[in-house]
Design a protein around this motif. Structure first.
Motif, PDB file in Angstrom:
ATOM      1  N   UNK A  57      17.081   2.692  10.379  1.00 13.52           N
ATOM      2  CA  UNK A  57      18.090   2.864  11.412  1.00 13.52           C
ATOM      3  C   UNK A  57      19.292   3.663  10.922  1.00 13.52           C
ATOM      4  N   UNK A  58      20.053   4.178  11.862  1.00 12.03           N
ATOM      5  CA  UNK A  58      21.294   4.889  11.574  1.00 12.03           C
ATOM      6  C   UNK A  58      22.295   3.931  10.939  1.00 12.03           C
ATOM      7  N   UNK A  59      23.100   4.448  10.031  1.00  9.21           N
ATOM      8  CA  UNK A  59      24.166   3.696   9.352  1.00  9.21           C
ATOM      9  C   UNK A  59      23.633   2.523   8.537  1.00  9.21           C
ATOM     10  N   UNK A  60      22.494   2.728   7.876  1.00  7.14           N
ATOM     11  CA  UNK A  60      21.953   1.715   6.968  1.00  7.14           C
ATOM     12  C   UNK A  60      21.766   2.351   5.590  1.00  7.14           C
ATOM     13  N   UNK A  61      21.774   1.514   4.573  1.00 12.52           N
ATOM     14  CA  UNK A  61      21.557   2.005   3.216  1.00 12.52           C
ATOM     15  C   UNK A  61      20.065   2.088   2.921  1.00 12.52           C
ATOM     16  N   UNK A  62      19.663   3.224   2.357  1.00 12.98           N
ATOM     17  CA  UNK A  62      18.272   3.442   2.004  1.00 12.98           C
ATOM     18  C   UNK A  62      18.199   4.032   0.594  1.00 12.98           C
ATOM     19  N   UNK A  63      17.008   3.953   0.017  1.00 11.59           N
ATOM     20  CA  UNK A  63      16.675   4.694  -1.194  1.00 11.59           C
ATOM     21  C   UNK A  63      15.437   5.517  -0.863  1.00 11.59           C
ATOM     22  N   UNK A  64      15.305   6.653  -1.524  1.00 12.87           N
ATOM     23  CA  UNK A  64      14.212   7.572  -1.247  1.00 12.87           C
ATOM     24  C   UNK A  64      13.360   7.717  -2.502  1.00 12.87           C
ATOM     25  N   UNK A  65      12.061   7.752  -2.310  1.00 16.36           N
ATOM     26  CA  UNK A  65      11.193   7.898  -3.466  1.00 16.36           C
ATOM     27  C   UNK A  65       9.773   8.278  -3.112  1.00 16.36           C
ATOM     28  N   UNK A  66       8.968   8.482  -4.163  1.00 22.35           N
ATOM     29  CA  UNK A  66       7.543   8.778  -4.050  1.00 22.35           C
ATOM     30  C   UNK A  66       6.766   7.528  -4.451  1.00 22.35           C
ATOM     31  N   UNK A  67       5.752   7.230  -3.683  1.00 21.55           N
ATOM     32  CA  UNK A  67       4.921   6.062  -3.970  1.00 21.55           C
ATOM     33  C   UNK A  67       4.016   6.277  -5.180  1.00 21.55           C
ATOM     34  N   UNK A  68       3.714   5.167  -5.831  1.00 15.01           N
ATOM     35  CA  UNK A  68       2.599   5.081  -6.770  1.00 15.01           C
ATOM     36  C   UNK A  68       1.488   4.353  -6.018  1.00 15.01           C
ATOM     37  N   UNK A  69       0.239   4.754  -6.243  1.00 16.42           N
ATOM     38  CA  UNK A  69      -0.903   4.073  -5.645  1.00 16.42           C
ATOM     39  C   UNK A  69      -1.657   3.341  -6.739  1.00 16.42           C
ATOM     40  N   UNK A  70      -1.847   2.035  -6.526  1.00 15.33           N
ATOM     41  CA  UNK A  70      -2.597   1.236  -7.483  1.00 15.33           C
ATOM     42  C   UNK A  70      -4.047   1.697  -7.497  1.00 15.33           C
ATOM     43  N   UNK A  71      -4.619   1.871  -8.676  1.00 15.08           N
ATOM     44  CA  UNK A  71      -6.016   2.265  -8.760  1.00 15.08           C
ATOM     45  C   UNK A  71      -6.880   1.074  -8.366  1.00 15.08           C
ATOM     46  N   UNK A  72      -7.887   1.347  -7.577  1.00 15.28           N
ATOM     47  CA  UNK A  72      -8.721   0.290  -7.012  1.00 15.28           C
ATOM     48  C   UNK A  72      -9.279  -0.629  -8.097  1.00 15.28           C
ATOM     49  N   UNK A  73      -9.039  -1.928  -7.921  1.00 12.74           N
ATOM     50  CA  UNK A  73      -9.549  -2.929  -8.839  1.00 12.74           C
ATOM     51  C   UNK A  73      -8.815  -3.018 -10.166  1.00 12.74           C
ATOM     52  N   UNK A  74      -7.715  -2.286 -10.309  1.00 14.02           N
ATOM     53  CA  UNK A  74      -6.985  -2.263 -11.581  1.00 14.02           C
ATOM     54  C   UNK A  74      -5.489  -2.454 -11.319  1.00 14.02           C
ATOM     55  N   UNK A  75      -4.950  -3.657 -11.517  1.00 15.55           N
ATOM     56  CA  UNK A  75      -3.545  -3.917 -11.212  1.00 15.55           C
ATOM     57  C   UNK A  75      -2.560  -3.294 -12.199  1.00 15.55           C
ATOM     58  N   UNK A  76      -3.058  -2.603 -13.229  1.00 17.93           N
ATOM     59  CA  UNK A  76      -2.163  -2.078 -14.256  1.00 17.93           C
ATOM     60  C   UNK A  76      -2.093  -0.556 -14.318  1.00 17.93           C
ATOM     61  N   UNK A  77      -2.877   0.145 -13.528  1.00 19.30           N
ATOM     62  CA  UNK A  77      -2.842   1.605 -13.534  1.00 19.30           C
ATOM     63  C   UNK A  77      -2.527   2.133 -12.133  1.00 19.30           C
ATOM     64  N   UNK A  78      -1.587   3.074 -12.098  1.00 18.96           N
ATOM     65  CA  UNK A  78      -1.064   3.610 -10.842  1.00 18.96           C
ATOM     66  C   UNK A  78      -1.011   5.121 -10.913  1.00 18.96           C
ATOM     67  N   UNK A  79      -1.307   5.768  -9.782  1.00 15.89           N
ATOM     68  CA  UNK A  79      -1.228   7.213  -9.669  1.00 15.89           C
ATOM     69  C   UNK A  79       0.017   7.574  -8.864  1.00 15.89           C
ATOM     70  N   UNK A  80       0.832   8.480  -9.403  1.00 12.60           N
ATOM     71  CA  UNK A  80       2.036   8.923  -8.700  1.00 12.60           C
ATOM     72  C   UNK A  80       1.640   9.880  -7.586  1.00 12.60           C
TER      73      UNK A  80
END
Length: 130
Positions: A57-80
């Motif tokens: 919404x307007x007049x709210x605080x936000x942060x902007x970024x790029x997601x990491x995607x968790x690799x399927x079946x692996x909770x410790x490896x992520x792709x930017x």
């Protein structure tokens, strides 16, 4: 690391990693989302919508970024996913900032999140009653 204090967001800068709450039952099946900051906390001057279907919404605080995607079946490896565009998220959803994710494979933009850090971030998430 941080657990809900908006004052701590002043330390989040471009290039830092941060984690945000994920809605229960999200399509990705994750407990939280990991992102790399591309724009530090700021106030919107209009309603924002992004390609990830997030709305701020307007007049709210936000942060902007790029997601990491968790690799399927692996909770410790992520792709930017920096080639898929940025997202804007309400700053009050941020639960952890400035943690290391070492690069594992430069060709696939794969990063490592240790099991201990995963647990620490998870523990920073607010409790949701069923």
């Amino acid at each position: 690391m941080f657990e809900g204090s908006q004052d701590m967001l002043r330390y989040l800068i471009e290039g830092d990693n941060f984690a945000v709450n994920a809605d229960a039952g999200n399509a990705e099946g994750v407990e939280f989302f990991l992102l790399r900051c591309t724009k530090r906390k700021w106030m919107t001057d209009c309603i924002l919508r992004d390609k990830w279907k997030n709305k701020c919404d307007k007049n709210t605080y936000v942060v902007t970024g790029c997601y990491y995607q968790q690799q399927e079946g692996d909770p410790n490896h992520y792709t930017l996913l920096d080639d898929r565009g940025v997202t804007n998220l309400y700053s009050h959803l941020v639960r952890a900032i400035k943690f290391d994710m070492p690069l594992v494979d430069a060709t696939s933009k794969t990063y490592y999140l240790s099991p201990e850090l995963h647990e620490t971030i998870y523990d920073a998430m607010p409790y949701e009653a069923a």
